[in-house]
Enzyme design. Structure first.
Site, PDB file in Angstrom:
ATOM      1  N   GLU A   1      -3.931   1.980  -7.345  1.00  0.00           N
ATOM      2  CA  GLU A   1      -4.351   3.092  -6.500  1.00  0.00           C
ATOM      3  C   GLU A   1      -3.435   4.294  -6.715  1.00  0.00           C
ATOM      4  OE1 GLU A   1      -6.603   1.546  -2.742  1.00  0.00           O
ATOM      5  OE2 GLU A   1      -4.459   1.606  -2.358  1.00  0.00           O
TER       6      GLU A   1
ATOM      7  N   HIS B   1       0.854  -1.190   0.000  1.00  0.00           N
ATOM      8  CA  HIS B   1       0.000   0.000   0.000  1.00  0.00           C
ATOM      9  C   HIS B   1       0.891   1.241   0.000  1.00  0.00           C
ATOM     10  CE1 HIS B   1      -2.882   3.028   1.218  1.00  0.00           C
ATOM     11  NE2 HIS B   1      -3.837   2.189   0.839  1.00  0.00           N
TER      12      HIS B   1
HETATM   13  P1  PGA Z   1      -9.809   5.732   0.024  1.00  0.00           P
HETATM   14  O1  PGA Z   1      -8.548   4.815   0.348  1.00  0.00           O
HETATM   15  O2  PGA Z   1     -10.921   4.830  -0.451  1.00  0.00           O
HETATM   16  O3  PGA Z   1     -10.114   6.405   1.334  1.00  0.00           O
HETATM   17  O4  PGA Z   1      -9.401   6.691  -1.028  1.00  0.00           O
HETATM   18  C1  PGA Z   1      -8.193   3.747  -0.478  1.00  0.00           C
HETATM   19  C2  PGA Z   1      -6.971   3.058   0.064  1.00  0.00           C
HETATM   20  O5  PGA Z   1      -6.111   3.723   0.653  1.00  0.00           O
HETATM   21  O6  PGA Z   1      -6.824   1.830  -0.058  1.00  0.00           O
END
Ligand code: PGA
Length: 233
Positions: A159, A110
């Site tokens: 992401e 992450h």
């Molecule tokens: P968010 O976070 O949905 O609050 O944008 C996603 C993540 O960090 O996995």
């Protein structure tokens, strides 16, 4: 393509919905999350063909496993992180052998782990190896299509940093392009999109040809908004 093949294709895509609770919730907060989510909404969650994975803090895993069972929920558990080492003298680490007692999945790489805890490609590849050794499926986070993906990763979560927790998601079209590229480049079977996913925009992502699910942070903390995401995905 004939209608039957189109339908077959459609059924092959089993949507994966992953909740990342980050460093939030106590046991009693987790219990009330489940009670609210399960109440009156049993039918819609139970009949869902989607796979729902909840990734809480380690301290909640044991209790959540019991709560899911009591509420008859078929949700599965995932970890948010894993030690790059086997069991041993590593104070503070939770290893794959321990995590597989509760979890089927584990988030690795992450952007918050990379940025705040300086996790680099080498350590992330070690974590993937550990997960695989103990039958945990890594959900490997990438921040762009240039991000390195270790061997044997099957599930990737795209992401972009600008979309995490900002209310400013990527476009479904761009996310789909990234998903396509990653599937071509590696032996990846599932690409999830993550970053400011809400009940209102979730379908625009899961509708895309190469997006197989979503990774949800903030909107997973509230049981009713998460329930709407499951229903709308
Ligand atoms: P968010 O976070 O949905 O609050 O944008 C996603 C993540 O960090 O996995």
């Amino acid at each position: 393509m004939d209608l039957l093949s189109i339908l077959a294709l459609y059924h092959m895509k089993k949507i994966l919905i992953v909740a990342n609770w980050k460093s939030y919730k106590t046991t009693s907060e987790a219990k009330s999350w489940i009670e609210i989510l399960a109440k009156d909404n049993d039918a819609s969650i139970k009949s869902t063909s989607k796979t729902v994975v909840v990734c809480p803090s380690y301290t909640l895993l044991f209790a959540l496993a019991n709560f899911f069972q009591q509420a008859n929920l078929t949700f599965v558990l995932g970890g948010q992180n894993i030690s790059p080492f086997q069991e041993g003298a590593y104070t503070g680490e939770i290893n794959a052998k321990q995590l597989q007692e509760f979890c089927k999945f584990v988030i690795i790489g992450h952007s918050e782990r990379r940025a705040t805890f300086n996790e680099d490609n080498l350590v992330l590849a070690q974590k993937v190896t550990m997960a695989k050794q103990y039958n945990l499926e890594p959900i490997f986070c990438i921040q762009s299509k240039e991000t390195f993906v270790p061997e044997n990763v099957k599930i990737v979560a795209y992401e972009p940093i600008s979309a995490i927790g900002t209310g400013n998601p990527d476009t479904p079209e761009n996310a789909n392009e990234v998903a396509k590229t990653m599937k071509k480049r590696y032996s990846i079977t599932h690409v999830l999109y993550g970053g400011s996913v809400t009940k209102d925009n979730v379908k625009s992502f899961t509708n895309m040809s190469d997006i197989d699910g979503i990774l949800v942070g903030s909107a997973s903390l509230n049981p009713l908004s998460f329930l709407s995401i499951i229903i709308n995905a």
